[in-house]
Design a protein around this motif. Structure first.
Motif, PDB file in Angstrom:
ATOM      1  N   ARG A 331       0.834  -1.199   0.000  1.00  0.00           N
ATOM      2  CA  ARG A 331       0.000   0.000   0.000  1.00  0.00           C
ATOM      3  C   ARG A 331       0.874   1.256   0.000  1.00  0.00           C
ATOM      4  O   ARG A 331       1.964   1.275   0.572  1.00  0.00           O
ATOM      5  N   LEU A 332       0.390   2.262  -0.686  1.00  0.00           N
ATOM      6  CA  LEU A 332       1.054   3.570  -0.701  1.00  0.00           C
ATOM      7  C   LEU A 332       0.723   4.271   0.607  1.00  0.00           C
ATOM      8  O   LEU A 332      -0.450   4.436   0.950  1.00  0.00           O
ATOM      9  N   VAL A 333       1.756   4.671   1.370  1.00  0.00           N
ATOM     10  CA  VAL A 333       1.484   5.300   2.670  1.00  0.00           C
ATOM     11  C   VAL A 333       1.737   6.803   2.674  1.00  0.00           C
ATOM     12  O   VAL A 333       1.249   7.513   3.550  1.00  0.00           O
ATOM     13  N   HIS A 334       2.519   7.283   1.722  1.00  0.00           N
ATOM     14  CA  HIS A 334       2.618   8.742   1.592  1.00  0.00           C
ATOM     15  C   HIS A 334       3.156   9.102   0.218  1.00  0.00           C
ATOM     16  O   HIS A 334       3.823   8.305  -0.438  1.00  0.00           O
ATOM     17  N   SER A 335       2.818  10.302  -0.225  1.00  0.00           N
ATOM     18  CA  SER A 335       3.317  10.830  -1.490  1.00  0.00           C
ATOM     19  C   SER A 335       3.580  12.308  -1.268  1.00  0.00           C
ATOM     20  O   SER A 335       2.689  13.053  -0.871  1.00  0.00           O
ATOM     21  N   GLY A 336       4.835  12.725  -1.483  1.00  0.00           N
ATOM     22  CA  GLY A 336       5.209  14.096  -1.142  1.00  0.00           C
ATOM     23  C   GLY A 336       5.929  14.111   0.190  1.00  0.00           C
ATOM     24  O   GLY A 336       6.411  13.082   0.653  1.00  0.00           O
ATOM     25  N   GLU A 382      -3.861   2.635  -8.332  1.00  0.00           N
ATOM     26  CA  GLU A 382      -4.704   1.955  -9.312  1.00  0.00           C
ATOM     27  C   GLU A 382      -4.266   0.490  -9.463  1.00  0.00           C
ATOM     28  O   GLU A 382      -5.100  -0.424  -9.565  1.00  0.00           O
ATOM     29  N   GLY A 383      -2.941   0.269  -9.452  1.00  0.00           N
ATOM     30  CA  GLY A 383      -2.401  -1.080  -9.592  1.00  0.00           C
ATOM     31  C   GLY A 383      -2.801  -1.997  -8.453  1.00  0.00           C
ATOM     32  O   GLY A 383      -3.118  -3.176  -8.672  1.00  0.00           O
ATOM     33  N   CYS A 384      -2.810  -1.456  -7.224  1.00  0.00           N
ATOM     34  CA  CYS A 384      -3.231  -2.260  -6.068  1.00  0.00           C
ATOM     35  C   CYS A 384      -4.697  -2.661  -6.203  1.00  0.00           C
ATOM     36  O   CYS A 384      -5.073  -3.812  -5.938  1.00  0.00           O
ATOM     37  N   ALA A 480     -10.371  -1.805  -2.795  1.00  0.00           N
ATOM     38  CA  ALA A 480     -10.887  -1.989  -4.158  1.00  0.00           C
ATOM     39  C   ALA A 480     -12.414  -1.922  -4.173  1.00  0.00           C
ATOM     40  O   ALA A 480     -13.020  -1.387  -5.109  1.00  0.00           O
ATOM     41  N   LYS A 481     -13.061  -2.463  -3.107  1.00  0.00           N
ATOM     42  CA  LYS A 481     -14.520  -2.426  -3.039  1.00  0.00           C
ATOM     43  C   LYS A 481     -15.018  -0.986  -2.859  1.00  0.00           C
ATOM     44  O   LYS A 481     -16.022  -0.580  -3.444  1.00  0.00           O
ATOM     45  N   VAL A 482     -14.290  -0.199  -2.063  1.00  0.00           N
ATOM     46  CA  VAL A 482     -14.643   1.219  -1.890  1.00  0.00           C
ATOM     47  C   VAL A 482     -14.484   1.961  -3.213  1.00  0.00           C
ATOM     48  O   VAL A 482     -15.313   2.794  -3.589  1.00  0.00           O
ATOM     49  N   LYS A 483     -13.413   1.626  -3.956  1.00  0.00           N
ATOM     50  CA  LYS A 483     -13.176   2.242  -5.271  1.00  0.00           C
ATOM     51  C   LYS A 483     -14.338   1.935  -6.220  1.00  0.00           C
ATOM     52  O   LYS A 483     -14.782   2.800  -6.986  1.00  0.00           O
ATOM     53  N   ARG A 484     -14.853   0.698  -6.159  1.00  0.00           N
ATOM     54  CA  ARG A 484     -15.985   0.331  -6.995  1.00  0.00           C
ATOM     55  C   ARG A 484     -17.198   1.248  -6.754  1.00  0.00           C
ATOM     56  O   ARG A 484     -17.948   1.552  -7.667  1.00  0.00           O
ATOM     57  N   LEU A 485     -17.347   1.643  -5.502  1.00  0.00           N
ATOM     58  CA  LEU A 485     -18.492   2.483  -5.133  1.00  0.00           C
ATOM     59  C   LEU A 485     -18.301   3.939  -5.566  1.00  0.00           C
ATOM     60  O   LEU A 485     -19.185   4.780  -5.353  1.00  0.00           O
ATOM     61  N   GLY A 486     -17.143   4.232  -6.137  1.00  0.00           N
ATOM     62  CA  GLY A 486     -16.875   5.590  -6.605  1.00  0.00           C
ATOM     63  C   GLY A 486     -16.533   6.547  -5.485  1.00  0.00           C
ATOM     64  O   GLY A 486     -16.614   7.770  -5.637  1.00  0.00           O
TER      65      GLY A 486
END
Length: 489
Positions: A331-336, A382-384, A480-486
């Motif tokens: 999982r990505l934990v930070h960016s920046g 997106e890959g995860c 991924a399920k949360v992503k499905r819900l938009g």
């Protein structure tokens, strides 16, 4: 690539190439659709221009050379001098001579403020008789260079001052008269050859998966330097433009040229390993708590983030990354910029955590531009999600209430505890959908706790190994399920 794009990729101009720490030569740089070529210019060699900042001593200009008066008493007398190397600048000397020149190995320059100068016991014109006990009296120039390179932090030099040679160095005004040696560029790559003092033949670096990065050149902080590394990591050039704008222009043009070749690289990788689906490919720098940063070639597939030391050139090398991070357990934990570690203070870094059988691994990577950071951040998230949708279900052996069984976690069907016989599911012990999961936790050793509410309350599963892998997979399915819900951008 169409003709217009090929023409647009071409660029020509004068740059300077660093050949030793203090020595630059002017080159004509030509950028074509797939190659950066450097041709030596006429009368090309020149030293770094004097820096008004006194800290510019490393550049090796006449104002920055040490010229301590030599005591008469030391002429033709053997002396032993201990030098402690610095992290930047090495010994801080240039040498000339060697058996092939019928001359001893002689100190031709001492750079002000660096290691040799700080001893106050070495002089231009000193013959180096030995280094750490290794006899240099019959050494060629190259042998002496190698002997000096191989020394550790503490260097014992046996020297003898030769007055006539000192006078020769001071009167020599010819740019090509000396054969300087010092430490290689401030960011040497393993396997990279340091150029000789003159570039006699054109030098080329293929743009295919080359790495170009903006560099500083301490102590000169002018932002007009960049480095280009070949995809093999065996060939690199350190270049200087006349001003920051020109350096950025070259950086952008080389980056664009490499990016235009990316589809071709993906096709070549796919032809070597037909099953591979390369989503993205690029150089990133791994930041580590101990030791130097590590440039790695990162390949993002539909299931994994694969890290390589250089561009894979065969099916075997594609199958042998130095590190593989399965996306479903990452999982990505930070960016920046991060706030919890000095490693995370870069504006252009991102951090990953991976659940493994040994526990949680954290890795921090740096990129060169905000655009690259945005691309990697987006593609990793997106890959995860895509990996979770692709894999759909994982199973792992466990025991529940003292009974050996199997835990299945399915992105749509949720959690199932069942027994197996001959690989076939025999009886279902428990089944719960994701929607009923109120909380999950683990002890970091072997136990995982799932709370579905209801009469069973919290169930305790012994996974017989570190539970972090399955914990991260559950998180990926939920995300991924949360992503499905938009609900995720």
């Amino acid at each position: 690539m169409n003709m217009a794009a090929a023409m647009k990729a071409q660029k020509t101009g004068l740059l300077e190439l660093r050949v030793t720490v203090d020595r630059w030569i002017r080159v004509l740089a030509t950028l074509t659709e797939d190659t950066l070529t450097l041709n030596p210019g006429e009368g090309a060699e020149e030293h770094t221009k004097p820096n008004p900042n006194p800290s510019g001593a490393i550049n090796g200009d006449p104002p920055n050379l040490s010229s301590s008066p030599v005591p008469e008493t030391i002429t033709n007398v053997k002396r032993t001098v201990r030098v402690t190397k610095q992290d930047v600048g090495g010994l801080g000397i240039s040498i000339k001579g060697g058996k092939e020149n019928k001359m001893p190995i002689l100190i031709s320059k001492i750079f002000k403020g660096l290691a040799a100068d700080q001893t106050e016991a070495l002089y231009v014109g000193d013959a180096i008789l030995s280094v750490n006990g290794y006899d240099l009296r019959e050494a060629t120039h190259d042998e002496a260079v190698q002997a000096l390179k191989k020394t550790g932090k503490e260097v014992i030099l046996e020297v003898k001052y030769i007055k006539e040679m000192s006078a020769f160095f001071k009167s020599s005004g010819s740019p090509g008269a000396t054969l300087p040696w010092d430490s290689p560029p401030s960011t040497p790559q393993r396997g990279t050859e340091v150029l000789s003092a003159e570039l006699k033949e054109p030098r080329s670096i293929p743009l295919k998966m080359c790495q170009v990065s903006r560099k500083q050149c301490p102590p000169d902080t002018e932002n007009r330097y960049f480095e280009v590394n070949a995809s093999s990591r065996k060939n690199s050039v350190f270049l200087r433009a006349k001003d920051p704008a020109m350096a950025q222009s070259w950086y952008n043009a080389i980056q664009a040229g490499a990016a235009n070749l990316l589809p071709r690289v993906k096709e070549e990788l796919k032809s070597m390993q037909p099953g591979i689906e390369v989503r993205h490919l690029g150089w990133i720098t791994e930041q580590v708590a101990q030791g130097p940063e590590r440039p790695v070639l990162a390949m993002l597939t539909d299931r994994d983030l694969l890290l390589y030391p250089s561009l894979p050139e065969s099916k075997d090398s594609i199958s042998s990354p130095t590190k593989s991070h399965p996306l479903i357990t990452t999982r990505l934990v930070h960016s920046g910029p991060g706030k919890t570690s000095p490693l995370l203070d870069s504006e252009l870094s991102f951090g990953l955590r991976t659940g493994t059988k040994q526990g949680v691994e954290t890795h921090v990577f740096r990129v060169d531009s905000a655009k690259e950071l945005s691309t990697w951040t987006h593609l990793l998230v997106e890959g995860c999600h895509n990996a979770a949708e692709l894999i759909k279900e994982v199973t792992t052996a466990c025991s529940w209430n003292g009974k050996e069984c199997t835990l299945g976690v399915h992105i749509d069907e949720g959690f199932t505890l069942f027994t197996e016989e001959m690989g076939v599911r025999k009886s279902i012990l428990l089944q719960q959908p994701f929607e009923r999961l109120r909380m999950s936790s683990d002890d970091g050793v072997r136990m995982m706790f799932l709370d579905f509410g209801g009469p069973e309350a919290e169930i305790q599963l012994d996974l017989h190994c570190c539970p972090k892998t399955i914990v991260f997979i559950i998180h990926s399915f939920l995300s991924a399920k949360v992503k499905r819900l938009g609900l995720l951008a």
